[in-house]
Design an enzyme around this catalytic site. Structure first.
Site, PDB file in Angstrom:
ATOM      1  N   ARG A 192       0.904  -1.335   0.365  1.00 43.86           N
ATOM      2  CA  ARG A 192      -0.256  -0.075  -0.216  1.00 43.86           C
ATOM      3  C   ARG A 192       1.287   0.889  -0.018  1.00 43.86           C
ATOM      4  O   ARG A 192       0.640   1.646  -0.944  1.00 43.86           O
ATOM      5  CB  ARG A 192      -0.983  -0.761   1.067  1.00 43.86           C
ATOM      6  CG  ARG A 192      -2.135   1.273   1.144  1.00 43.86           C
ATOM      7  CD  ARG A 192      -1.604   2.267   1.271  1.00 43.86           C
ATOM      8  NE  ARG A 192      -1.214   2.540   2.944  1.00 43.86           N
ATOM      9  CZ  ARG A 192      -0.978   3.491   3.128  1.00 43.86           C
ATOM     10  NH1 ARG A 192       0.070   4.891   2.819  1.00 43.86           N
ATOM     11  NH2 ARG A 192      -0.774   3.471   4.547  1.00 43.86           N
ATOM     12  N   ASP A 193       1.146   1.487   1.007  1.00 43.80           N
ATOM     13  CA  ASP A 193       1.999   2.543   1.620  1.00 43.80           C
ATOM     14  C   ASP A 193       3.521   2.630   0.254  1.00 43.80           C
ATOM     15  O   ASP A 193       3.954   3.200   0.016  1.00 43.80           O
ATOM     16  CB  ASP A 193       2.687   3.115   2.643  1.00 43.80           C
ATOM     17  CG  ASP A 193       3.619   4.358   3.259  1.00 43.80           C
ATOM     18  OD1 ASP A 193       2.798   5.567   1.962  1.00 43.80           O
ATOM     19  OD2 ASP A 193       3.611   4.687   4.403  1.00 43.80           O
ATOM     20  N   HIS A 200       3.742   4.431  12.566  1.00 48.44           N
ATOM     21  CA  HIS A 200       4.082   4.667  11.305  1.00 48.44           C
ATOM     22  C   HIS A 200       4.972   5.185  10.818  1.00 48.44           C
ATOM     23  O   HIS A 200       5.267   6.707  10.888  1.00 48.44           O
ATOM     24  CB  HIS A 200       3.064   4.932  10.587  1.00 48.44           C
ATOM     25  CG  HIS A 200       3.051   4.642   8.796  1.00 48.44           C
ATOM     26  ND1 HIS A 200       2.501   3.696   8.288  1.00 48.44           N
ATOM     27  CD2 HIS A 200       3.824   5.785   8.265  1.00 48.44           C
ATOM     28  CE1 HIS A 200       3.442   3.745   6.682  1.00 48.44           C
ATOM     29  NE2 HIS A 200       3.819   5.117   7.159  1.00 48.44           N
ATOM     30  N   HIS A 259       8.928   6.683   9.042  1.00 44.98           N
ATOM     31  CA  HIS A 259       9.748   6.395   7.936  1.00 44.98           C
ATOM     32  C   HIS A 259      11.566   7.080   7.807  1.00 44.98           C
ATOM     33  O   HIS A 259      11.797   7.380   8.520  1.00 44.98           O
ATOM     34  CB  HIS A 259       9.336   7.860   7.326  1.00 44.98           C
ATOM     35  CG  HIS A 259       7.900   7.462   5.869  1.00 44.98           C
ATOM     36  ND1 HIS A 259       7.603   7.559   5.176  1.00 44.98           N
ATOM     37  CD2 HIS A 259       6.218   7.292   6.338  1.00 44.98           C
ATOM     38  CE1 HIS A 259       5.972   7.183   4.960  1.00 44.98           C
ATOM     39  NE2 HIS A 259       5.220   7.373   5.476  1.00 44.98           N
ATOM     40  N   CYS A 313       4.578   9.267   0.767  1.00 44.04           N
ATOM     41  CA  CYS A 313       3.351   9.547   0.224  1.00 44.04           C
ATOM     42  C   CYS A 313       3.144  10.733  -1.379  1.00 44.04           C
ATOM     43  O   CYS A 313       4.378  11.714  -0.586  1.00 44.04           O
ATOM     44  CB  CYS A 313       2.503  10.563   1.332  1.00 44.04           C
ATOM     45  SG  CYS A 313       1.284  11.670   0.740  1.00 44.04           S
ATOM     46  N   ASN A 333       9.392   4.522   4.164  1.00 33.61           N
ATOM     47  CA  ASN A 333       9.478   4.203   5.231  1.00 33.61           C
ATOM     48  C   ASN A 333      10.444   2.893   6.417  1.00 33.61           C
ATOM     49  O   ASN A 333      11.521   2.545   5.363  1.00 33.61           O
ATOM     50  CB  ASN A 333       8.127   2.984   5.512  1.00 33.61           C
ATOM     51  CG  ASN A 333       6.977   3.306   4.695  1.00 33.61           C
ATOM     52  OD1 ASN A 333       7.079   4.196   3.561  1.00 33.61           O
ATOM     53  ND2 ASN A 333       5.687   3.533   5.905  1.00 33.61           N
TER      54      ASN A 333
END
Length: 321
Positions: free
Chosen positions: A24-25, A216, A218, A249, A258
């Site tokens: 996803r990310d 979460h 990075h 993002c 990440n």
């Protein structure tokens, strides 16, 4: 309704949950679109490596994020184990309705603590996002889908700088009012530091002791794993990470990867924590993703291997003279 923490119930005290967000990310910012069949192959390999929890995709508009337009197909192809928990971003009721037909275990509601980033990311103000949570939750509850609340730019915003605590707290209170007890703090562009991770986590633990907090993080400025260590010291036992260090993002300036799943697995194992993840298999998955994207990934353990990986002395020349 599956609780996102169910996979860690009955585990030892030194257990840490890793939530894999790479598909996803990790993929949402990539120019190359990976076919659904390849994503499914990679996710199934992740499950085989021992990963249990996944933010596997996003039910956002395919026009906004074409890399994730195949969310329904990907969900259908994953070979779950009994302890697999599949989560996905759900930005609105339409997304919740799409998710409800897929057997999703938990949806991730999200809002940025920065007005500017929230508008860039979701095309709405913070209060508009908060007002939209209740109808999303109603749709999810009807479908028996659990929920996690996420706060983006929790440690800083590339447009506004330091985040006002009042913005974060009103989002968290909105989640709590809806009965959500899992909260993810998003370091959207790697602005977290050991100091602000510690202070933010302590503030939220003091005011909302019932919340199960995930980080979460990075690695934009190279301190992602240092922030993990601080999180562990503060009692955090849930961390998002991305295969090979993918991520970023598309609606935030300067966003990069990440923290890396293999690097996180290595750190936790060498620090005395258990994750249930096989490091060698995790490295193989990272190499598989690298091959699919046809470019080098920033993960470090995938290059170096385990700490005690030995090499023959003949592998390097002997110094002359």
């Amino acid at each position: 309704m599956k609780n996102p923490s169910a996979t860690s119930s009955g585990k030892p005290d030194n257990w840490v949950d890793i939530i894999e967000v790479g598909t996803r990310d990790g993929l949402q910012i990539e120019a190359k679109i990976i076919p659904a069949a390849k994503k499914i192959e990679i996710i199934n390999a992740m499950i085989d490596s021992g990963l249990r929890q996944f933010e596997v995709t996003s039910f956002v508009s395919p026009k906004a994020v074409p890399q994730l337009a195949d969310a329904v197909e990907v969900m259908a192809g994953v070979k779950r184990r009994a302890d697999t928990c599949l989560m996905a971003l759900v930005p609105n009721v339409k997304g919740a309705e799409r998710a409800a037909a897929t057997g999703l275990d938990a949806a991730v509601l999200f809002c940025s603590a920065s007005e500017t980033h929230n508008f860039k990311n979701l095309n709405r103000r913070i209060q508009d996002s908060i007002d939209g949570f209740a109808p999303i939750m109603e749709t999810l509850q009807q479908a028996g889908i659990g929920a996690v609340g996420a706060v983006a730019t929790a440690f800083g915003c590339p447009f506004e700088g330091e985040i006002e605590t009042v913005n974060m707290l009103r989002i968290v209170r909105a989640y709590v009012a809806l009965g959500i007890d899992h909260l993810t703090l998003g370091d959207t562009t790697g602005m977290a530091t050991p100091n602000n991770v510690r202070s933010t986590v302590r503030m939220l633990q003091d005011q909302f002791p019932q919340l199960k907090i995930s980080l979460h993080l990075h690695n934009t400025r190279g301190v992602g794993l240092a922030n993990v260590v601080v999180g562990l010291e503060e009692g955090i036992r849930r961390f998002d990470s991305s295969v090979g260090g993918l991520g970023g993002c598309p609606f935030a300036a300067g966003a990069t990867g990440n923290i890396c799943t293999e690097d996180l697995v290595y750190l936790l194992a060498e620090s005395g924590y258990e994750t249930g993840v096989d490091l060698r298999k995790s490295i193989d998955v990272a190499l598989m993703m690298e091959q699919a994207l046809e470019k080098p990934l920033p993960g470090q353990v995938m290059r170096a291997g385990e700490r005690l990986k030995l090499h023959p002395s003949s592998a390097v020349p002997t110094a002359a003279g």
